[in-house]
Every structure is written in C-alpha cells, then in structure tokens.
Design a protein around this motif. Structure first.
Motif, PDB file in Angstrom:
ATOM      1  N   PHE A 113       0.828  -1.207   0.000  1.00  3.87           N
ATOM      2  CA  PHE A 113       0.000   0.000   0.000  1.00  3.87           C
ATOM      3  C   PHE A 113       0.863   1.258   0.000  1.00  3.87           C
ATOM      4  CE2 PHE A 113      -3.398  -2.780   1.911  1.00  3.87           C
ATOM      5  CZ  PHE A 113      -4.287  -2.631   0.851  1.00  3.87           C
ATOM      6  N   ARG A 114       2.032   1.170   0.656  1.00  3.82           N
ATOM      7  CA  ARG A 114       2.905   2.339   0.743  1.00  3.82           C
ATOM      8  C   ARG A 114       3.504   2.708  -0.623  1.00  3.82           C
ATOM      9  NH1 ARG A 114       7.728   1.780   4.895  1.00  3.82           N
ATOM     10  NH2 ARG A 114       5.928   1.330   6.243  1.00  3.82           N
ATOM     11  N   TYR A 115       3.845   1.693  -1.412  1.00  2.00           N
ATOM     12  CA  TYR A 115       4.567   1.962  -2.665  1.00  2.00           C
ATOM     13  C   TYR A 115       3.709   1.821  -3.930  1.00  2.00           C
ATOM     14  CZ  TYR A 115       8.556   1.471   0.464  1.00  2.00           C
ATOM     15  OH  TYR A 115       9.449   1.625   1.504  1.00  2.00           O
ATOM     16  N   ARG A 116       2.481   1.357  -3.777  1.00  2.00           N
ATOM     17  CA  ARG A 116       1.646   1.092  -4.956  1.00  2.00           C
ATOM     18  C   ARG A 116       1.398   2.339  -5.800  1.00  2.00           C
ATOM     19  NH1 ARG A 116      -4.265  -1.143  -3.828  1.00  2.00           N
ATOM     20  NH2 ARG A 116      -4.581   1.042  -3.242  1.00  2.00           N
ATOM     21  N   GLY A 117       1.105   3.454  -5.142  1.00  2.00           N
ATOM     22  CA  GLY A 117       0.818   4.689  -5.872  1.00  2.00           C
ATOM     23  C   GLY A 117       1.954   5.094  -6.788  1.00  2.00           C
ATOM     24  N   ARG A 118       3.186   4.993  -6.276  1.00  2.00           N
ATOM     25  CA  ARG A 118       4.367   5.336  -7.085  1.00  2.00           C
ATOM     26  C   ARG A 118       4.473   4.433  -8.297  1.00  2.00           C
ATOM     27  NH1 ARG A 118       9.227   4.778  -3.376  1.00  2.00           N
ATOM     28  NH2 ARG A 118      10.214   4.204  -5.342  1.00  2.00           N
ATOM     29  N   PHE A 119       4.189   3.140  -8.094  1.00  2.00           N
ATOM     30  CA  PHE A 119       4.297   2.179  -9.199  1.00  2.00           C
ATOM     31  C   PHE A 119       3.233   2.451 -10.257  1.00  2.00           C
ATOM     32  CE2 PHE A 119       3.292  -2.074 -11.045  1.00  2.00           C
ATOM     33  CZ  PHE A 119       4.499  -2.274 -11.685  1.00  2.00           C
ATOM     34  N   ILE A 120       2.023   2.720  -9.832  1.00  2.00           N
ATOM     35  CA  ILE A 120       0.942   3.004 -10.780  1.00  2.00           C
ATOM     36  C   ILE A 120       1.281   4.239 -11.609  1.00  2.00           C
ATOM     37  CG2 ILE A 120      -1.470   3.763 -10.955  1.00  2.00           C
ATOM     38  CD1 ILE A 120      -2.066   1.953  -8.543  1.00  2.00           C
ATOM     39  N   ASP A 121       1.779   5.285 -10.945  1.00  2.00           N
ATOM     40  CA  ASP A 121       2.178   6.499 -11.678  1.00  2.00           C
ATOM     41  C   ASP A 121       3.300   6.191 -12.659  1.00  2.00           C
ATOM     42  OD1 ASP A 121       0.320   7.925 -10.237  1.00  2.00           O
ATOM     43  OD2 ASP A 121       1.769   8.697  -8.773  1.00  2.00           O
ATOM     44  N   LEU A 122       4.216   5.331 -12.231  1.00  2.00           N
ATOM     45  CA  LEU A 122       5.358   4.974 -13.076  1.00  2.00           C
ATOM     46  C   LEU A 122       4.903   4.262 -14.346  1.00  2.00           C
ATOM     47  CD1 LEU A 122       8.481   5.229 -12.738  1.00  2.00           C
ATOM     48  CD2 LEU A 122       8.470   2.866 -11.941  1.00  2.00           C
ATOM     49  N   THR A 123       3.951   3.340 -14.208  1.00  2.00           N
ATOM     50  CA  THR A 123       3.508   2.554 -15.372  1.00  2.00           C
ATOM     51  C   THR A 123       2.691   3.381 -16.358  1.00  2.00           C
ATOM     52  OG1 THR A 123       1.513   1.802 -14.188  1.00  2.00           O
ATOM     53  CG2 THR A 123       3.482   0.412 -14.053  1.00  2.00           C
ATOM     54  N   LYS A 124       2.210   4.526 -15.923  1.00  2.00           N
ATOM     55  CA  LYS A 124       1.432   5.390 -16.821  1.00  2.00           C
ATOM     56  C   LYS A 124       2.314   6.306 -17.651  1.00  2.00           C
ATOM     57  CE  LYS A 124      -2.785   5.438 -13.992  1.00  2.00           C
ATOM     58  NZ  LYS A 124      -3.682   6.249 -13.142  1.00  2.00           N
ATOM     59  N   ARG A 125       3.612   6.306 -17.317  1.00  2.00           N
ATOM     60  CA  ARG A 125       4.543   7.151 -18.082  1.00  2.00           C
ATOM     61  C   ARG A 125       5.002   6.429 -19.334  1.00  2.00           C
ATOM     62  NH1 ARG A 125       8.940   8.509 -13.672  1.00  2.00           N
ATOM     63  NH2 ARG A 125      10.204   8.483 -15.566  1.00  2.00           N
ATOM     64  N   PRO A 126       4.960   7.081 -20.513  1.00  2.00           N
ATOM     65  CA  PRO A 126       5.373   6.414 -21.753  1.00  2.00           C
ATOM     66  C   PRO A 126       6.887   6.224 -21.853  1.00  2.00           C
ATOM     67  CG  PRO A 126       4.827   8.713 -22.172  1.00  2.00           C
ATOM     68  CD  PRO A 126       4.476   8.459 -20.736  1.00  2.00           C
ATOM     69  N   ASP A 127       7.640   6.996 -21.071  1.00  2.00           N
ATOM     70  CA  ASP A 127       9.103   6.959 -21.183  1.00  2.00           C
ATOM     71  C   ASP A 127       9.761   6.336 -19.955  1.00  2.00           C
ATOM     72  OD1 ASP A 127       8.289   8.966 -19.489  1.00  2.00           O
ATOM     73  OD2 ASP A 127       9.895  10.361 -20.053  1.00  2.00           O
TER      74      ASP A 127
END
Length: 428
Positions: free
Chosen positions: A266-280
C-alpha cells in the motif's frame, strides 16, 4: 572498602595497608580509594556480563546448529529426488497463468520447481550443484508448517506464477539473471515457517517474533528462515556465486520477501501506478526495477484470485478457513472480537469480502503490471472474471439471507397467531 555492582550488591572487598611514605591516610586518600572501588565494581560487573553474554551466544550457536540439522532435509531424500526424471514445463502446464497444483502430488511439485530452475537457465548460469538444489527444495518444503493455506503448496503456486510472468509474460527482457534467481528463491521462501496467523496477531499476543521485529514481523522471520537454509552446508545453493553476485542476490531476495507485506504494498503502490502510466519509463533505473520486482512479488502472492473460478473458489475457502482459525483464537485466548474477515460468524459475507479484496488490492496491481507488459494481462482478465463470479455469489447469498428473514418472520407470525387462538379458546 566494599566493591559493589550496578545493583548496589557487595561483590568484593578492597583493603589498603600502610602507605609507602609511612604517612597517615587522609580524606583525599579515602576519596581516591572510593573512586577506585567504584571502578573495580564496574570492571567486575562488565566482565560478569561479558561472560554471561558469551555463554548466551554459545547457547544460541548450539541451538542454531541443532535447528539447522533438523531443518535440513536428509541426504537420502535428496539423492532419491536427484534420480527422478524431470518432465517438461509443458507436461506440468507451467507456462499457463491458469496452472493448478491440485492434480499434482508432492513429488511432482518438487520436480516442477526443478524444471523452473532449468528453464530459467539458473542451474548453469550460477553453477548450482544439482544435489544441493534437490536438498534445498526439500528443506524449504520441510520448513513450511502444516497450516490450512500458507503452506508449501501456496509457496509453490506463487513460484509458478513468478515463473510464468518471467517466461510467458516476457519479463526476462527486463530482469537480469541474479534478479530471476532471487525472485524464484524469494517466492519459494516468502512464507517459511508461517504459523497461520498474521502480523497483527503477533503484536496482539506479544509473541517473541513481535519483540524481535516491530514492523513486517512475519516477513522478517520468513527471510531469516530462508537465510538459515541457504547458509547451511548441504543446502547452500549459492555457494558457487561470486561475492558480487551473492551480495546482489541476497539484497534482492530480502527486498522480495519483505515486499509481500501488504502494508508495504500500500505504501509503494501509488508510485508504481504512476510509473507505469509514463510512456518513457526507464526500467534500467535501480529504483524503478526495485519497485517492479516488489509489485511482481505481490502479483504472484495473490495470484489465486486470477485462477479459473473453480480453483479460485476452493482457494478462497482455504484462506477464509485459516482466517477463521485465527479469529477463533482471538475470541478464546485474547477475549476480543476479531475483524469481520476473521470472524467465523460472518462467513456468509465471504463473497462481498472477496469483491472488496479484489477492488482494494488485486485490480490495481494487475492493471498496473498489464501496462508494463501486455503479456501479463491474463492475470488482470482472470481477476476481473472472478470479481463477476463473486458478485453473483454475493447476490445469491443476499437472496438466501432475505429468504431466511422472510421465513423467520412468517414463522414468528404463525406462532403468534397460534398463541392468540390458544388464548381465545381458553377464554371461551
């Protein structure tokens, strides 16, 4: 003058006789003598504490030696497994996200795990002795307790999902050899010596494990057990690694096992989701790779939610059964009301609880990893299908509950009418 320890207890006596210059003792001598006595008391006390500590360390070493001896599988079993032919991955359906262990016996689960090491080329890449690998796997299996869900079978299924993500999901294109080895070993060992109770239970009962680790209690214990097996002669599968590779594998392995704590997810999920939405997104970045491996561990750990409905329903019932066992202990031993998911009296709410579990934990991670690689999307699809099934189950349960309430109400009315008729007849 007395020599006292830290508790003020007299542990010795010092005596001074005749000064060398033949003068009388004065107040300065007395003060100096008292300071020296205090110094002696501290020295003797520290020496005593050191001896006690050394004895404790020696006892610990003996205990670890005995524990490791009994924890490591017998050589005879390893030799027997070593001689068994290992079928192909296709034979066991290891490349399929819909894989189920139900048709396999324990020997097959071990041979299938060996096949995973073979097909990931880990045995050759790290010069792993085949007999050591067999004994390591048998030792890992031996160190899982016979609990309802968090047992060897669960570890095996989590490992198969990780293997499938690496091979079928083509995550091999992102992760290197040392990472693959650490992730596979991490999946196998991620719940070692699980007691069928969660971290909160350890804290509530003030268990020795909770005294050792205030956060990620069970996960730290699982990692410690893993290191114990890997470090014991006869099951030390990493013994031929270079120092650099060994340090990297252990580092990734520790993070992998600790990341199965949902609190960290739960602590790191938000960062990962944002990361996967980046095209680069740059997966060569160490921080990004660490985050990706952690989410892959979570995705593997909860992968039962993405299995075919018949498998998922059976596994969910096993998980619920283990939770209810903890809830029973909380009621009987701690005299507290367990949370709903642990309460056997609330088992009729299982379908709704499963939908909540899917929405809160499963769907976010599967949606995110499907963006990393479209070949991981079957996990997301399976999860979505099971959500629909659980919703149907919830509706059926709701209708059944409503029907029971109506029947109960009708029964109460009928009893009340009979009582009235009886009273009127008696009055007449």
């Amino acid at each position: 003058m007395p020599i006292k320890n830290i508790a003020g207890k007299i542990i010795g006596v010092i005596q001074l006789v005749n000064k060398m210059d033949n003068t009388a003792f004065n107040k300065n001598d007395e003060n100096l003598f008292e300071a020296f006595a205090i110094f002696c008391g501290m020295g003797i006390n520290n020496t005593s504490m050191y001896e006690t500590a050394m004895k404790a360390i020696a006892k610990q070493r003996v205990a670890l030696e005995v524990m490791s001896y009994h924890a490591i599988a017998p050589m005879e079993e390893a030799e027997k497994l070593e001689k068994m032919p290992v079928p192909s991955a296709q034979h066991y359906n290891l490349y399929d996200y819909n894989f189920s262990d139900f048709p396999l016996d324990d020997a097959d689960t071990l041979k299938a795990t060996i096949r995973m090491f073979m097909d990931l080329n880990l045995i050759d890449a790290f010069n792993i002795n085949y007999e050591l690998l067999c004994r390591f796997l048998l030792s890992v299996k031996k160190n899982y307790r016979n609990v309802t869900y968090h047992n060897w079978r669960h570890a095996f299924n989590v490992t198969q999902t990780m293997f499938c993500m690496l091979k079928t999901g083509q995550m091999l294109n992102i992760l290197g050899d040392t990472e693959r080895l650490a992730l596979l070993v991490g999946c196998l060992c991620h719940d070692l010596d699980h007691r069928g109770t969660n971290n909160q239970f350890q804290m509530k009962t003030m268990s020795p494990l909770a005294e050792l680790y205030s956060t990620s209690t069970m996960e730290h214990h699982h990692f410690d057990q893993c290191i114990m097996i890997i470090s014991t002669k006869g099951s030390d599968i990493l013994c031929n690694l270079t120092q650099a590779d060994y340090e990297q594998v252990i580092g990734v392995l520790e993070n992998a096992i600790l990341s199965t704590d949902l609190a960290l997810y739960f602590r790191y999920r938000g960062r990962f989701i944002d990361l996967t939405k980046r095209p680069d997104v740059d997966w060569s970045d160490d921080c990004n790779r660490d985050l990706l491996r952690s989410m892959m561990m979570t995705a593997s750990d909860i992968a039962a939610i993405a299995k075919p409905w018949e498998v998922q329903k059976k596994v969910a019932e096993m998980v619920a059964s283990e939770f209810f066992e903890q809830g029973d202990m909380e009621k009987e031993t701690l005299k507290i009301q367990p949370m709903e998911m642990m309460d056997r009296d609330q088992k009729h709410k299982l379908p709704n609880m499963q939908v909540g579990f899917i929405d809160a934990i499963c769907l976010p991670v599967y949606e995110a990893i499907a963006r990393v690689s479209p070949r991981l999307s079957p996990l997301l699809k399976g999860c979505q299908q099971n959500r629909a099934h659980w919703l149907e189950e919830a509706e059926i349960k709701q209708e059944q509950q409503q029907q029971r309430r109506l029947e109960k109400h009708a029964g109460e009315e009928e009893a009340e009418n009979k009582n009235k008729d009886s009273q009127e007849s008696s009055t007449s």
